[in-house]
Design a protein around this motif. Structure first.
Motif, PDB file in Angstrom:
ATOM      1  N   UNK B  38       0.829  -1.203   0.000  1.00 32.92           N
ATOM      2  CA  UNK B  38       0.000   0.000   0.000  1.00 32.92           C
ATOM      3  C   UNK B  38       0.866   1.258   0.000  1.00 32.92           C
ATOM      4  N   UNK B  39       1.849   1.272   0.890  1.00 35.19           N
ATOM      5  CA  UNK B  39       2.692   2.460   1.013  1.00 35.19           C
ATOM      6  C   UNK B  39       3.460   2.688  -0.291  1.00 35.19           C
ATOM      7  N   UNK B  40       3.957   1.588  -0.876  1.00 35.35           N
ATOM      8  CA  UNK B  40       4.680   1.683  -2.142  1.00 35.35           C
ATOM      9  C   UNK B  40       3.793   2.261  -3.233  1.00 35.35           C
ATOM     10  N   UNK B  41       2.549   1.768  -3.315  1.00 33.68           N
ATOM     11  CA  UNK B  41       1.628   2.260  -4.351  1.00 33.68           C
ATOM     12  C   UNK B  41       1.306   3.720  -4.112  1.00 33.68           C
ATOM     13  N   UNK B  42       1.170   4.074  -2.836  1.00 36.35           N
ATOM     14  CA  UNK B  42       0.846   5.458  -2.505  1.00 36.35           C
ATOM     15  C   UNK B  42       1.980   6.383  -2.944  1.00 36.35           C
ATOM     16  N   UNK B  43       3.205   5.946  -2.672  1.00 34.89           N
ATOM     17  CA  UNK B  43       4.360   6.778  -3.016  1.00 34.89           C
ATOM     18  C   UNK B  43       4.452   6.961  -4.521  1.00 34.89           C
ATOM     19  N   UNK B  44       4.187   5.880  -5.281  1.00 39.56           N
ATOM     20  CA  UNK B  44       4.345   6.040  -6.725  1.00 39.56           C
ATOM     21  C   UNK B  44       3.205   6.878  -7.295  1.00 39.56           C
ATOM     22  N   UNK B  45       2.014   6.757  -6.697  1.00 40.04           N
ATOM     23  CA  UNK B  45       0.891   7.584  -7.160  1.00 40.04           C
ATOM     24  C   UNK B  45       1.164   9.062  -6.862  1.00 40.04           C
ATOM     25  N   UNK B  46       1.724   9.307  -5.695  1.00 41.45           N
ATOM     26  CA  UNK B  46       2.040  10.676  -5.293  1.00 41.45           C
ATOM     27  C   UNK B  46       3.034  11.300  -6.276  1.00 41.45           C
ATOM     28  N   UNK B  47       3.996  10.480  -6.673  1.00 41.81           N
ATOM     29  CA  UNK B  47       5.013  10.964  -7.607  1.00 41.81           C
ATOM     30  C   UNK B  47       4.383  11.256  -8.962  1.00 41.81           C
ATOM     31  N   UNK B  48       3.450  10.391  -9.355  1.00 41.96           N
ATOM     32  CA  UNK B  48       2.774  10.553 -10.642  1.00 41.96           C
ATOM     33  C   UNK B  48       1.979  11.865 -10.666  1.00 41.96           C
ATOM     34  N   UNK B  49       1.328  12.154  -9.562  1.00 40.52           N
ATOM     35  CA  UNK B  49       0.471  13.336  -9.506  1.00 40.52           C
ATOM     36  C   UNK B  49       1.286  14.613  -9.284  1.00 40.52           C
ATOM     37  N   UNK B  50       2.232  14.551  -8.352  1.00 38.91           N
ATOM     38  CA  UNK B  50       2.920  15.804  -7.990  1.00 38.91           C
ATOM     39  C   UNK B  50       4.337  15.909  -8.522  1.00 38.91           C
ATOM     40  N   UNK B  51       4.816  14.940  -9.275  1.00 37.96           N
ATOM     41  CA  UNK B  51       6.175  14.990  -9.808  1.00 37.96           C
ATOM     42  C   UNK B  51       7.190  15.118  -8.698  1.00 37.96           C
ATOM     43  N   UNK B  52       8.158  16.009  -8.887  1.00 36.47           N
ATOM     44  CA  UNK B  52       9.229  16.145  -7.891  1.00 36.47           C
ATOM     45  C   UNK B  52       8.740  16.744  -6.579  1.00 36.47           C
ATOM     46  N   UNK B  53       7.568  17.399  -6.664  1.00 39.14           N
ATOM     47  CA  UNK B  53       6.980  17.973  -5.453  1.00 39.14           C
ATOM     48  C   UNK B  53       6.705  16.893  -4.419  1.00 39.14           C
ATOM     49  N   UNK B  54       6.552  15.643  -4.897  1.00 44.18           N
ATOM     50  CA  UNK B  54       6.274  14.521  -3.986  1.00 44.18           C
ATOM     51  C   UNK B  54       7.383  14.399  -2.949  1.00 44.18           C
ATOM     52  N   UNK B  55       8.621  14.591  -3.387  1.00 45.85           N
ATOM     53  CA  UNK B  55       9.745  14.462  -2.456  1.00 45.85           C
ATOM     54  C   UNK B  55       9.617  15.465  -1.312  1.00 45.85           C
ATOM     55  N   UNK B  56       9.267  16.689  -1.673  1.00 45.17           N
ATOM     56  CA  UNK B  56       9.170  17.746  -0.662  1.00 45.17           C
ATOM     57  C   UNK B  56       8.047  17.447   0.333  1.00 45.17           C
ATOM     58  N   UNK B  57       6.935  16.955  -0.197  1.00 42.33           N
ATOM     59  CA  UNK B  57       5.784  16.656   0.681  1.00 42.33           C
ATOM     60  C   UNK B  57       6.176  15.563   1.675  1.00 42.33           C
ATOM     61  N   UNK B  58       6.758  14.486   1.129  1.00 41.85           N
ATOM     62  CA  UNK B  58       7.098  13.352   1.979  1.00 41.85           C
ATOM     63  C   UNK B  58       8.203  13.745   2.970  1.00 41.85           C
ATOM     64  N   UNK B  59       9.146  14.583   2.501  1.00 43.34           N
ATOM     65  CA  UNK B  59      10.236  15.041   3.374  1.00 43.34           C
ATOM     66  C   UNK B  59       9.663  15.791   4.580  1.00 43.34           C
ATOM     67  N   UNK B  60       8.707  16.677   4.306  1.00 48.88           N
ATOM     68  CA  UNK B  60       8.091  17.447   5.392  1.00 48.88           C
ATOM     69  C   UNK B  60       7.366  16.528   6.372  1.00 48.88           C
ATOM     70  N   UNK B  61       6.667  15.527   5.811  1.00 48.50           N
ATOM     71  CA  UNK B  61       5.942  14.578   6.675  1.00 48.50           C
ATOM     72  C   UNK B  61       6.931  13.847   7.572  1.00 48.50           C
TER      73      UNK B  61
END
Ligand code: SF4
Ligand code: SF4
Lengths: 83, 184
Positions: B38-61
């Motif tokens: 689940x977590x893996x799928x979530x991470x890849x979906x997040x990357x698909x939607x937000x591109x590199x912004x995904x890294x920043x979101x996850x980093x903040x979390x």
């Protein structure tokens, strides 16, 4: 201390391990076309070299082996039914 | 393959915390695999939607979680002591040690108002999750651990920190932790 063994019969001298190792542990012996371990004390056992070697010629002894729950076949087979 | 299920029967009242909730270690392992997936799928979906912004979101979390975790230990301005305590917080699932090349004397290097130390992460649940899901390392999920580590260091030492990836491998990953003295 980590010991690295190279299976000389298996090594095809492609140099991938030399390129990939971040700590310059290997050098390519041009004359014999095989890789040689020149700096095993800097090996951090990341095993990137194992992953890239096309002929599974490398062995690292006495290292910390990371947990790898994801390759448990029994669990993976059971899970195929769920996800 | 046949999945065998053992039914657990017993009395249960909401106000009672049962001494055991049933299931053996394999059930937990199975649950962990489902979570990883689940977590893996979530991470890849997040990357698909937000591109590199995904890294920043996850980093903040991760950083937020790290700050919370850091509050559980005593504050110190001794980096090695802080790392020992962080080792306790991160536990065996993120087992790391300080690392240095053989020709370097100590683990830490002072550079002006910064101290730099290399950390070798040997066991890592994120790595397991990524490899379980067939995702490459260094993606958004890795930023969860970077954020977590940085947040925890910042909290324990009351300084500003950053973590850079040097190398990722299937068995260990090397990261550089830089802390900046002189307050946040
Ligand atoms: S395990 Fe990593 S550090 Fe060691 S020789 Fe292989 S690539 Fe280099
Ligand atoms: S990657 Fe494998 S086959 Fe290629 S040089 Fe290194 S040990 Fe030999």
């Amino acid at each position: 201390m980590t010991t690295i063994k190279v299976d000389e019969d298996a090594c095809v001298g492609c140099g991938s391990c030399v390129e990939d190792c971040p700590n310059d542990v290997y050098e390519l012996d041009q004359e014999h076309g095989k890789t040689v371990v020149v700096n095993s004390e800097d090996c951090m056992a990341c095993l990137s070299c194992h992953e890239i070697c096309p002929s599974q010629a490398l062995e690292h002894d006495n290292i910390h082996v990371a947990k790898r729950l994801y390759i448990d076949r029994k669990v993976s087979n059971a899970l195929k039914k769920i996800i | 393959m046949e999945i065998e299920r053992e039914e657990i029967k017993g009395d249960f009242k909401p106000e009672l915390i049962p001494s055991e909730t049933g299931g053996d270690i394999e059930d937990y392992e199975e649950a962990l695999h489902v979570l990883m997936k689940f977590v893996g799928s979530m991470a890849s979906a997040l990357e698909q939607v937000s591109g590199r912004g995904a890294n920043a979101i996850v980093y903040q979390a991760g950083k937020r979680m790290g700050h919370e975790a850091g509050k559980l230990t005593e504050k110190t301005d001794n980096l090695e002591k802080a790392l020992d305590e962080l080792g306790e917080i991160l536990g065996i699932d993120f087992y790391f040690e300080m690392w240095k090349p053989s020709d370097q004397e100590g683990y830490t290097i002072e550079k002006g108002d910064e101290t730099v130390v290399k950390l070798l992460f040997m066991d890592c649940v994120v790595r397991q999750t990524l490899r379980r899901t067939g995702l490459p390392q260094k993606g958004p999920l890795c930023y969860l651990l970077y954020g977590y580590m940085v947040g925890a260091v910042e909290e324990v030492m009351d300084i500003k920190g950053k973590l850079d990836i040097d190398h990722v491998g299937p068995n260990a990953c090397l990261k550089t932790l830089t802390i900046k003295w002189g307050g946040k």
